[in-house]
Design a protein around this motif. Sequence first.
Motif, mmCIF file in Angstrom:
data_model
loop_
_atom_site.group_PDB
_atom_site.id
_atom_site.type_symbol
_atom_site.label_atom_id
_atom_site.label_comp_id
_atom_site.label_asym_id
_atom_site.label_seq_id
_atom_site.Cartn_x
_atom_site.Cartn_y
_atom_site.Cartn_z
ATOM 1 N N GLN A 27 0.834 -1.189 0.000
ATOM 2 C CA GLN A 27 0.000 0.000 0.000
ATOM 3 C C GLN A 27 0.878 1.250 0.000
ATOM 4 O O GLN A 27 2.048 1.211 0.358
ATOM 5 C CB GLN A 27 -0.912 0.002 1.228
ATOM 6 C CG GLN A 27 -1.886 -1.156 1.268
ATOM 7 C CD GLN A 27 -2.795 -1.185 0.068
ATOM 8 O OE1 GLN A 27 -3.652 -0.332 -0.087
ATOM 9 N NE2 GLN A 27 -2.620 -2.166 -0.799
ATOM 10 N N ARG A 28 0.298 2.359 -0.403
ATOM 11 C CA ARG A 28 0.991 3.643 -0.363
ATOM 12 C C ARG A 28 0.696 4.332 0.961
ATOM 13 O O ARG A 28 -0.444 4.311 1.439
ATOM 14 C CB ARG A 28 0.513 4.527 -1.516
ATOM 15 C CG ARG A 28 1.217 5.877 -1.548
ATOM 16 C CD ARG A 28 0.685 6.785 -2.639
ATOM 17 N NE ARG A 28 1.541 7.966 -2.762
ATOM 18 C CZ ARG A 28 1.292 8.984 -3.579
ATOM 19 N NH1 ARG A 28 0.211 8.977 -4.346
ATOM 20 N NH2 ARG A 28 2.128 10.015 -3.631
ATOM 21 N N ASN A 48 -4.351 3.547 -2.238
ATOM 22 C CA ASN A 48 -3.799 3.229 -3.552
ATOM 23 C C ASN A 48 -2.978 4.402 -4.061
ATOM 24 O O ASN A 48 -2.802 5.419 -3.395
ATOM 25 C CB ASN A 48 -4.899 2.809 -4.533
ATOM 26 C CG ASN A 48 -5.804 3.962 -4.969
ATOM 27 O OD1 ASN A 48 -5.749 5.064 -4.425
ATOM 28 N ND2 ASN A 48 -6.643 3.695 -5.959
ATOM 29 N N ARG A 49 -2.455 4.278 -5.277
ATOM 30 C CA ARG A 49 -1.550 5.312 -5.806
ATOM 31 C C ARG A 49 -2.223 6.673 -5.888
ATOM 32 O O ARG A 49 -1.572 7.709 -5.743
ATOM 33 C CB ARG A 49 -1.055 4.926 -7.224
ATOM 34 C CG ARG A 49 -0.371 3.594 -7.359
ATOM 35 C CD ARG A 49 0.807 3.412 -6.417
ATOM 36 N NE ARG A 49 0.471 2.571 -5.285
ATOM 37 C CZ ARG A 49 1.308 2.173 -4.348
ATOM 38 N NH1 ARG A 49 2.566 2.554 -4.407
ATOM 39 N NH2 ARG A 49 0.928 1.412 -3.363
ATOM 40 N N GLN A 50 -3.544 6.683 -6.156
ATOM 41 C CA GLN A 50 -4.270 7.944 -6.321
ATOM 42 C C GLN A 50 -4.961 8.395 -5.039
ATOM 43 O O GLN A 50 -5.693 9.391 -5.055
ATOM 44 C CB GLN A 50 -5.307 7.811 -7.446
ATOM 45 C CG GLN A 50 -4.724 7.600 -8.831
ATOM 46 C CD GLN A 50 -4.214 6.177 -9.036
ATOM 47 O OE1 GLN A 50 -4.861 5.205 -8.622
ATOM 48 N NE2 GLN A 50 -3.058 6.041 -9.665
ATOM 49 N N ASP A 143 -4.286 -1.828 -6.795
ATOM 50 C CA ASP A 143 -4.880 -0.516 -6.573
ATOM 51 C C ASP A 143 -6.402 -0.567 -6.513
ATOM 52 O O ASP A 143 -7.056 0.461 -6.577
ATOM 53 C CB ASP A 143 -4.452 0.453 -7.685
ATOM 54 C CG ASP A 143 -3.118 1.124 -7.365
ATOM 55 O OD1 ASP A 143 -2.538 0.805 -6.310
ATOM 56 O OD2 ASP A 143 -2.660 1.952 -8.165
ATOM 57 N N ASP A 279 2.158 13.522 -5.826
ATOM 58 C CA ASP A 279 3.350 12.682 -5.989
ATOM 59 C C ASP A 279 4.241 12.670 -4.763
ATOM 60 O O ASP A 279 5.268 11.985 -4.740
ATOM 61 C CB ASP A 279 4.154 13.096 -7.231
ATOM 62 C CG ASP A 279 4.664 14.532 -7.144
ATOM 63 O OD1 ASP A 279 4.403 15.209 -6.136
ATOM 64 O OD2 ASP A 279 5.323 14.973 -8.111
ATOM 65 N N ARG A 311 9.325 2.012 -1.213
ATOM 66 C CA ARG A 311 7.894 1.788 -1.087
ATOM 67 C C ARG A 311 7.220 3.021 -0.491
ATOM 68 O O ARG A 311 7.863 3.926 0.011
ATOM 69 C CB ARG A 311 7.625 0.589 -0.172
ATOM 70 C CG ARG A 311 8.306 -0.701 -0.638
ATOM 71 C CD ARG A 311 7.578 -1.343 -1.802
ATOM 72 N NE ARG A 311 8.279 -2.514 -2.296
ATOM 73 C CZ ARG A 311 8.204 -3.710 -1.763
ATOM 74 N NH1 ARG A 311 7.453 -3.915 -0.692
ATOM 75 N NH2 ARG A 311 8.838 -4.720 -2.284
ATOM 76 N N ARG A 313 5.433 5.354 -1.869
ATOM 77 C CA ARG A 313 5.341 6.602 -2.644
ATOM 78 C C ARG A 313 4.243 6.502 -3.690
ATOM 79 O O ARG A 313 3.893 5.442 -4.119
ATOM 80 C CB ARG A 313 6.686 6.902 -3.320
ATOM 81 C CG ARG A 313 7.800 7.175 -2.293
ATOM 82 C CD ARG A 313 9.105 7.478 -2.994
ATOM 83 N NE ARG A 313 10.156 7.749 -2.024
ATOM 84 C CZ ARG A 313 10.407 8.937 -1.501
ATOM 85 N NH1 ARG A 313 9.671 9.958 -1.830
ATOM 86 N NH2 ARG A 313 11.376 9.110 -0.629
#
Length: 313
Positions: A27-28, A48-50, A143, A279, A311, A313
């Motif tokens: 996970q982010r 998730n990434r977003q 994700d 980001d 990890r 990021r």
Amino acid sequence: MPGLHHVTAISGPPQANVDFYIGRLLQRLVKKTVNFDDPGTYHLYYGNRQAEPGTILTFFPFVDAGPGRAGPGMASAVAYAVPKGGLNAWMLALAEADVAFDGPSERFGEQMISLKDPDGLRVELIETERGTGIPAAGDVPVDDGFHSVTLWLKQPDRTARLLTDLFGYASAEQASDEGGTRYRFLAQGQGRGSAIDLLTSDAPSIGRQGAGTIHHVAFRARDDDEQQAWQEALRAQGFDVTPQIDRQYFNAIYFREPGGVLFEIATDPPGFATDEPMDALGQELKLPDQHEPLRERIERVLPPITLPRGRGR
């Protein structure tokens, strides 16, 4: 009700929590902030990434927390969605990392495994047609976010009526499970985090909040107006609903559902990129305005956290 917004749990010391959810479940780290009511304790957000609603699992990591235990009147498990074809890759990756898991087994026609985080919280990975991401293996994260949460209840009838009559969920299936009966309810659209399972079980257990337990379950409101409409509808049905509370990244209202689980309805906006760019989420300690004057003192109290290399990021 479109589905889940986030789930919040309690853990022990933060480093083991970070190592597991970032290093093992990929996970982010979406946000590193503090418990608004106890600024000497982190509030960690994974997603998730977003950093999208329906993917966010958050923790209050209390260094001296005693072990908790799930029981009736509590949420007892959180499940992530794995896209079709992804479960075998996850089992291989977990086995290679020496992470124990149970399964695979089948629930309502879907393959799944279950594992426990360092504090004993039950985490499930469920392979589903509703998953849309890339099957995960190695360094490729999933994700898709949540599949469901499980609520352990003595008597599910009134909670079921809340889900169907007010929230608009459809009663889907029921099956024998864990010495009791599991009932599944699905939100309209069946998107991310759309399933809620109600579990009755004969297993003897008296629930106790502590490390390894879920504190509350949050549902989505698309904006403040929609949240206010839910607030009014719930109050009209006799629920004791809080006023709106500003949680920096969303606005929240809270109430206890009939079985005793603490529910929240959280707005999608303003989102997690309101105080740092997308980001760079989770890289800096973010404090709410009321605690910013105490930053130096707070930073001295909080234990250091090291992110797994490459990890988060």
